[in-house]
Scaffold this motif. Structure first.
Motif, PDB file in Angstrom:
ATOM      1  N   PHE A 494       2.699  -0.804   6.935  1.00  0.00           N
ATOM      2  CA  PHE A 494       3.307  -1.029   5.625  1.00  0.00           C
ATOM      3  C   PHE A 494       2.589  -0.261   4.523  1.00  0.00           C
ATOM      4  O   PHE A 494       2.840  -0.459   3.353  1.00  0.00           O
ATOM      5  N   GLN A 495       1.659   0.573   4.922  1.00  0.00           N
ATOM      6  CA  GLN A 495       0.947   1.356   3.923  1.00  0.00           C
ATOM      7  C   GLN A 495       1.900   2.360   3.281  1.00  0.00           C
ATOM      8  O   GLN A 495       2.823   2.849   3.928  1.00  0.00           O
ATOM      9  N   ALA A 496       1.657   2.637   2.001  1.00  0.00           N
ATOM     10  CA  ALA A 496       2.526   3.576   1.299  1.00  0.00           C
ATOM     11  C   ALA A 496       2.575   4.884   2.080  1.00  0.00           C
ATOM     12  O   ALA A 496       1.557   5.361   2.564  1.00  0.00           O
ATOM     13  N   SER A 498       3.999   5.351   4.973  1.00  0.00           N
ATOM     14  CA  SER A 498       4.369   5.154   6.366  1.00  0.00           C
ATOM     15  C   SER A 498       5.874   4.913   6.443  1.00  0.00           C
ATOM     16  O   SER A 498       6.477   4.401   5.506  1.00  0.00           O
TER      17      SER A 498
ATOM     18  N   LEU B   4       0.468  -1.409  -5.595  1.00  0.00           N
ATOM     19  CA  LEU B   4      -0.352  -1.487  -4.401  1.00  0.00           C
ATOM     20  C   LEU B   4      -0.133  -0.231  -3.580  1.00  0.00           C
ATOM     21  O   LEU B   4       0.890   0.419  -3.681  1.00  0.00           O
ATOM     22  N   GLU B   5      -1.106   0.064  -2.777  1.00  0.00           N
ATOM     23  CA  GLU B   5      -0.860   1.118  -1.814  1.00  0.00           C
ATOM     24  C   GLU B   5       0.020   0.584  -0.699  1.00  0.00           C
ATOM     25  O   GLU B   5       0.600   1.330   0.063  1.00  0.00           O
ATOM     26  N   LEU B   6       0.006  -0.734  -0.623  1.00  0.00           N
ATOM     27  CA  LEU B   6       0.911  -1.377   0.317  1.00  0.00           C
ATOM     28  C   LEU B   6       2.304  -1.249  -0.288  1.00  0.00           C
ATOM     29  O   LEU B   6       2.535  -1.669  -1.406  1.00  0.00           O
ATOM     30  N   ARG B   7       3.233  -0.651   0.446  1.00  0.00           N
ATOM     31  CA  ARG B   7       4.555  -0.510  -0.152  1.00  0.00           C
ATOM     32  C   ARG B   7       5.318  -1.822  -0.033  1.00  0.00           C
ATOM     33  O   ARG B   7       4.946  -2.696   0.753  1.00  0.00           O
ATOM     34  N   GLU B  79      10.891  -7.456   5.500  1.00  0.00           N
ATOM     35  CA  GLU B  79      10.942  -6.403   6.503  1.00  0.00           C
ATOM     36  C   GLU B  79      10.388  -6.958   7.804  1.00  0.00           C
ATOM     37  O   GLU B  79       9.431  -7.730   7.813  1.00  0.00           O
ATOM     38  N   TYR B  86       7.017  -9.220   7.167  1.00  0.00           N
ATOM     39  CA  TYR B  86       6.433  -8.888   5.871  1.00  0.00           C
ATOM     40  C   TYR B  86       7.412  -9.340   4.798  1.00  0.00           C
ATOM     41  O   TYR B  86       8.585  -8.977   4.838  1.00  0.00           O
TER      42      TYR B  86
END
Lengths: 507, 163
Positions: A494-496, A498, B4-7, B79, B86
């Motif tokens: 889920f990292q930006a 990916s 976040l870097e987490l999308r 997701e 998630y």
């Protein structure tokens, strides 16, 4: 000598020990005591005790049905408990799911040679499901059952209490009892007594303050000058809390011993009147928490609790099962925690500070809280409260900045020896060590303020202890780095940048 | 939205969710309006205070009905990959939750009476932690059923007791 092992395993349904028959009525009548006293007092004013006696008889009678309706069965696969008079219920627990076994005996149990066995499983323990209570096994049966369930094999029961296959990690040092007054557990006792007083008074309609010794005390206080009376009352309360806290400490932790058995199972035994033995299988012990309430911290002491799957975390009596070490010097608490966790240095390790944004938030929060609280106190003053309320308001405001500073200083996290370490809190400072493999997933929470400051609260969810342990106000990139290190596969997808999961056709 | 870097999770919830949230909020506001009208009828007639309260209520209701469903629709995302679930939810406090499918214990759907009218369904995924249920609100019934079936199958494959 090999003791004849009580047979705990066969396919028939057993009752609990008949020696429980006198226990149930005593316990239940005791619980209903305030109501019963009320009924008696109300009846005695009419010179009539019939109702009080009848109510007591009903309570005692109903309590007995518990024994008659409870059946227990232990098969090679399951432990089953069937109970209930009107609504029959069967609870089945697969033996493979059993995590912890807690054997306790209160005074009545001990007189009759009985024990209460609580079997903990991992699932949904917080709701009280998946938890089996067998109240009233004979002591040998309880011990055999415990050993059997935790796969300790066929142990010589006569010896299992003493030595041979176990190593002592800690035992009560009587010096520790001097920390007891600082636990303030006596405050709770005081509140309970106070509550009991009001209940009896409410249900009987008798004003206890107008009779007997209470009246004598209040008359005597009324005769003193106000300042002296305040000092006397405060001193009395402090003495009461100190004495009851010490008594509570001794009752709960007398004969405290922490041992590790050969199989790795940790066992805590303790208690003066009610004895208690909690066994935790090695792979269920996933961490330790050190907590230091402000007063204990001031005298350099801490209490240690285990973080284990299958142990309920709660307050008061419920908390009992997770004791690793009673309030003791911080150094001892750290040593024992390290021993319980196979010698890791995580419990005393250096933590990473959370930076200026976290500090700003801690300070803002404690200042805003203090201003609101202070305003409320001043408001009460303006509405005609005594003058010393202003002093309290000033004290609250003065305490706010040091409190915020301290809350910031105590924030921190680290990954040491494959364990997540996190610390927070000031009034109660807590440091938790949690094995990385016990982390199930993550909740990343950000309020509007946290979003503005670029920080987040990262909660590691787990099946153990409090079910989730937070890393507070940590910069977002550090939170993500931490989570990625602990659970790389979970985070990386889920990292930006990916690729997103391709929606399946019907999505 | 969140830096976040987490999308953010990939999927939005059902489009009908906005209408459903609007209707549900509207019902709440109607209750408030009825109470206010009842008080007004009990009073001697519309005074300046009651009029102000009515206007303020009206403005708040309108703002809530116009903004909330759109906002929620943008925030509530979800997701599911081959190995993880998630979700993102919240408003003032926003929260993202992640859990590996291997540690899933139960997957449930819940449908209230209104949700049934709109053909919506909620999915709750629980793990062995009481702090970690992941809730996906207002999915199309078909999507929800598909999700549940798929997750249940995956979770069984992974075995273990999830703690």
């Amino acid at each position: 000598m090999t003791l004849a092992r009580p047979k705990v395993e066969d396919a028939t349904w057993h009752r609990l020990s008949p020696r429980m028959l006198p226990v149930h009525p005593v316990i239940e009548v005791g619980k209903a005591l305030p109501a019963l006293v009320g009924i008696f007092l109300a009846g005695s004013s009419q010179g009539n005790h019939i109702w009080g006696l009848a109510a007591t008889a009903v309570v005692a009678g109903v309590s007995l049905t518990r024994w008659f309706t409870t059946r227990l069965r232990i098969t090679p696969e399951n432990v089953q408990l069937r109970h209930g008079l009107l609504r029959r219920k069967t609870i089945t627990t697969a033996r493979s799911r059993i995590r912890t076994v807690d054997v306790s005996s209160h005074v009545l149990h001990r007189v009759l040679g009985l024990a209460r066995v609580v079997i903990g499983t991992g699932t949904n323990d917080r709701k009280g499901e998946g938890r089996l209570v067998l109240d009233g096994l004979t002591l040998p049966t309880a011990a055999a059952l415990r050993d059997d369930l935790l796969h300790r094999g066929l142990v010589d029961l006569a010896k299992s209490d003493t030595h041979s296959d176990e190593r002592e990690l800690a035992r009560l040092d009587r010096q520790w009892i001097r920390y007891a007054p600082f636990t303030l557990s006596g405050v709770l006792t005081g509140l309970v007594i106070w509550g009991l007083y009001w209940r009896i008074e409410g249900e009987s309609g008798v004003n206890l303050a107008r009779s007997g010794p209470l009246r004598a005390v209040s008359d005597w206080l009324g005769g003193l000058p106000t300042a002296t009376a305040v000092v006397v009352v405060v001193a009395g309360l402090v003495a009461f809390v100190a004495i009851t806290s010490t008594a509570g400490y001794i009752l709960a932790f007398w004969n405290f011993r922490l041992v590790r058995h050969d199989g790795g199972t940790l066992q805590v035994t303790r208690g003066l009147l009610t004895t208690r033995a909690t066994s935790i299988e090695r792979r269920r012990l996933v961490g330790v928490q050190l907590s230091e309430p402000l007063l204990l911290r001031a005298v350099g002491a801490a209490r240690a609790t285990v973080v284990a799957t299958g142990l309920r975390t709660g307050r008061g009596a419920e908390r009992g099962g997770e004791v690793l070490l009673p309030p003791a010097p911080l150094h001892d608490a750290r040593t024992v925690a390290a021993l319980a966790l196979d010698g890791t240095s995580a419990i005393a390790g250096e933590l990473r500070a959370h930076g200026p944004a976290a500090r700003q938030r801690r300070l803002t929060r404690s200042l805003v809280g203090a201003v609101i609280l202070g305003a409320a106190v001043v408001g009460a003053e303006l509405l005609g409260g005594p003058l010393w309320l202003l002093g309290i308001a000033a004290a609250i405001l003065l305490a706010a900045v040091p409190l915020g500073q301290d809350r910031y200083r105590n924030l921190g996290h680290a990954l040491i020896d494959g364990r997540l370490v996190t610390s927070h809190g000031s009034l109660v400072r807590r440091r938790t060590v949690l094995a990385e493999e016990a982390v199930i997933g993550w909740n990343l929470r950000r309020t509007w303020f946290q979003r503005r400051l670029g920080i987040a609260t990262l909660v590691a969810t787990t099946a153990a202890g409090r079910q989730g342990y937070g890393v507070w106000d940590v910069p977002v990139d550090e939170a993500l780095a931490l989570a990625t290190t602990v659970t790389p596969q979970l985070l990386s997808q889920f990292q930006a940048g990916s690729p997103r999961a391709r929606p399946t056709t019907s999505w | 939205m969140i830096d976040l870097e987490l999308r953010a999770p990939a999927h939005l919830v059902s489009r009908r969710a906005r209408l459903y949230w609007t209707v549900r909020a509207l019902i709440g506001w109607i209750v408030v309006a009825v109470v206010e009208l009842a008080i007004l009828a009990g009073a001697d007639g519309p005074g300046p205070v009651t009029a102000t309260i009515a206007v303020v209520t009206g403005v708040l209701a309108l703002a809530h009905l116009l903004v909330m469903p759109q906002w929620r629709f943008r925030v509530h995302r979800w997701e599911i990959t081959d190995t993880a679930v998630y979700t993102q939810s919240g408003w003032f406090t926003q929260e993202r939750r992640l859990a590996p499918i291997a540690r899933i214990q139960t997957v449930d759907t819940q449908r209230g009476p209104f949700e049934q009218v709109f053909g919506l369904s909620n999915v709750t995924v629980t793990t062995a932690s009481a702090k970690g249920p992941l809730k996906i609100h207002a999915l199309d019934v078909g999507v929800a059923d598909h999700t549940v079936a798929w997750l249940t199958e995956r979770a069984q494959l992974s075995g273990g007791d999830g703690t």
